[in-house]
Design a protein around this motif. Structure first.
Motif, PDB file in Angstrom:
ATOM      1  N   PRO A 116      -7.529  97.730  11.270  1.00 39.64           N
ATOM      2  CA  PRO A 116      -7.432  96.594  12.188  1.00 39.64           C
ATOM      3  C   PRO A 116      -6.271  96.802  13.158  1.00 39.64           C
ATOM      4  N   CYS A 117      -6.432  96.330  14.384  1.00 36.46           N
ATOM      5  CA  CYS A 117      -5.424  96.616  15.419  1.00 36.46           C
ATOM      6  C   CYS A 117      -4.050  96.065  15.069  1.00 36.46           C
ATOM      7  N   GLN A 118      -3.984  94.945  14.319  1.00 37.96           N
ATOM      8  CA  GLN A 118      -2.673  94.382  14.000  1.00 37.96           C
ATOM      9  C   GLN A 118      -1.883  95.248  13.027  1.00 37.96           C
ATOM     10  N   ALA A 119      -2.554  96.224  12.404  1.00 36.31           N
ATOM     11  CA  ALA A 119      -1.843  97.132  11.501  1.00 36.31           C
ATOM     12  C   ALA A 119      -0.753  97.904  12.227  1.00 36.31           C
ATOM     13  N   PHE A 120      -0.915  98.055  13.548  1.00 32.91           N
ATOM     14  CA  PHE A 120       0.072  98.795  14.322  1.00 32.91           C
ATOM     15  C   PHE A 120       1.312  97.967  14.645  1.00 32.91           C
ATOM     16  N   LEU A 121       1.341  96.728  14.169  1.00 37.56           N
ATOM     17  CA  LEU A 121       2.566  95.932  14.202  1.00 37.56           C
ATOM     18  C   LEU A 121       3.200  95.868  12.810  1.00 37.56           C
ATOM     19  N   GLY A 122       2.522  96.432  11.824  1.00 33.73           N
ATOM     20  CA  GLY A 122       3.001  96.373  10.453  1.00 33.73           C
ATOM     21  C   GLY A 122       3.120  97.746   9.845  1.00 33.73           C
ATOM     22  N   PRO A 127       7.556  98.436  11.373  1.00 34.40           N
ATOM     23  CA  PRO A 127       7.983  98.274   9.977  1.00 34.40           C
ATOM     24  C   PRO A 127       7.620  99.467   9.093  1.00 34.40           C
ATOM     25  N   GLY A 128       6.390  99.985   9.267  1.00 35.66           N
ATOM     26  CA  GLY A 128       5.975 101.130   8.473  1.00 35.66           C
ATOM     27  C   GLY A 128       6.796 102.367   8.776  1.00 35.66           C
ATOM     28  N   MET A 129       7.054 102.604  10.059  1.00 34.39           N
ATOM     29  CA  MET A 129       7.892 103.745  10.438  1.00 34.39           C
ATOM     30  C   MET A 129       9.305 103.594   9.890  1.00 34.39           C
ATOM     31  N   THR A 130       9.822 102.366   9.927  1.00 35.09           N
ATOM     32  CA  THR A 130      11.159 102.113   9.394  1.00 35.09           C
ATOM     33  C   THR A 130      11.213 102.466   7.918  1.00 35.09           C
TER      34      THR A 130
END
Length: 329
Positions: A116-122, A127-130
């Motif tokens: 889902p496109c909102q996964a790229f905000l999470g 957050p995931g990269m962090t």
């Protein structure tokens, strides 16, 4: 008319809903190289609290009366840029509004992953990269080590838990309330500490990790950082991601166990995810592989409508989210 949230007054301590004000955004034709985006998903993140203070930091402060910014995903509805087409789904930093106009140079097309496109905000975004770079690059966590992560039920912390387990580590998390602790254990955490329960956090951590911790992923600061110092093994590494405990109070908790930093040769390093963006391809490769292998789960707390942005943001400081806090526009 496009609308956006602005900062009406600078908070003193915990922000109040009255510190925010909705404003209208001016409309006009696009300049060459610009795109117009209908935002679909908006992110709120703890670092935004620091931008509400008029102080010099790694991110400039929000200006009173002007549209605020933050992570967003949206659909391009008008374009005067050859690199971005109408209909493209993009990620950008013109959040806190329902429509964004910006240079195409400041947007990124979403990677072609079946999520889902909102996964790229999470989990597949900041957050995931962090979590990924903080754990594996900054803390240099290795298989077989014991990792302690605070705010383990948040967007970053819950991803740290799962990456650490995917890499063969023992994970101890801290979260507020039995529901959040149970969820983190369902993600693979070997032990959870409910920091809202009575009792010494130091004693709870030493009981959960009798042999100490090799890595601490800090989202909180304060008493959690002190407890981690008390439990640190020789040459432990601390990745300092955030200190949500002090964002509103403005002062740090006394660290009684700070002298252990010397004797145990603890390495403590603060970091920003932007330091590692050049290695984003590795992140997408690994995270994509774990997703396909079923080793990652995501949880979202979603509020509906632009009007809900202040409520969503304030919920970060009251434990109102499990996983990533999002606003669906």
């Amino acid at each position: 008319m496009a609308r956006a949230w602005s900062l009406k007054s600078r908070p003193n301590g915990m922000p109040l809903e009255g510190d925010f004000e909705m404003i209208d955004l001016p409309q006009g034709p696009l300049a060459e190289g610009e795109v117009r985006i209908a935002n679909r998903w908006l992110s709120v993140d703890p670092y935004m609290r620091g931008r509400m203070n008029d102080v010099k930091s790694y991110a400039p402060p929000f200006q009173l009366g002007e549209a605020m910014q933050g992570g967003a995903v949206g659909e391009v509805i008008e374009s005067r840029a050859a690199s971005v087409a109408v209909g493209d789904m993009v990620q950008h930093m013109m959040g806190w509004r329902d429509e964004a106009v910006t240079s195409a140079a400041f947007v990124q097309k979403l990677p072609a992953l079946d999520v889902p496109c909102q996964a790229f905000l999470g989990q597949l975004g900041m957050p995931g990269m962090t979590a990924y770079f903080g754990l594996l690059k900054v803390a240099e966590a290795k298989p077989g080590e014991t990792v302690f992560v605070s705010a383990a039920a948040g967007a970053v912390g819950s991803t740290v838990v799962q990456i650490a387990k995917a890499k063969g580590m023992t994970v101890i998390g801290s979260a507020g309330g039995s529901e959040k602790c149970d969820w983190c254990q369902s993600l693979g955490a070997d032990a959870m500490i409910d920091y809202k329960e009575d009792g010494s956090l130091v004693k709870k951590l030493l009981q959960a990790a009798p042999n100490g911790i090799d890595v601490y992923f800090d989202n909180v600061g304060g008493e959690h950082l002190d407890a981690a110092l008390a439990a640190a093994t020789l040459h432990a590494r601390f990745a300092i991601c955030g200190m949500i405990d002090v964002y509103n109070s403005g002062h740090a908790t006394e660290l009684r166990y700070l002298p252990r930093l010397i004797g145990m040769r603890v390495r403590m390093q603060g970091f920003l995810v932007s330091d590692y963006m050049a290695d984003a391809a590795t992140f997408y490769r690994d995270m994509g592989g774990w997703l396909q292998a079923g080793k990652l789960q995501s949880q979202e707390t979603v509020l509906d409508g632009l009007d809900a942005m202040p409520e969503a943001f304030l919920g970060l400081f009251s434990g109102g989210n499990m996983g990533k806090m999002l606003v669906k526009v």
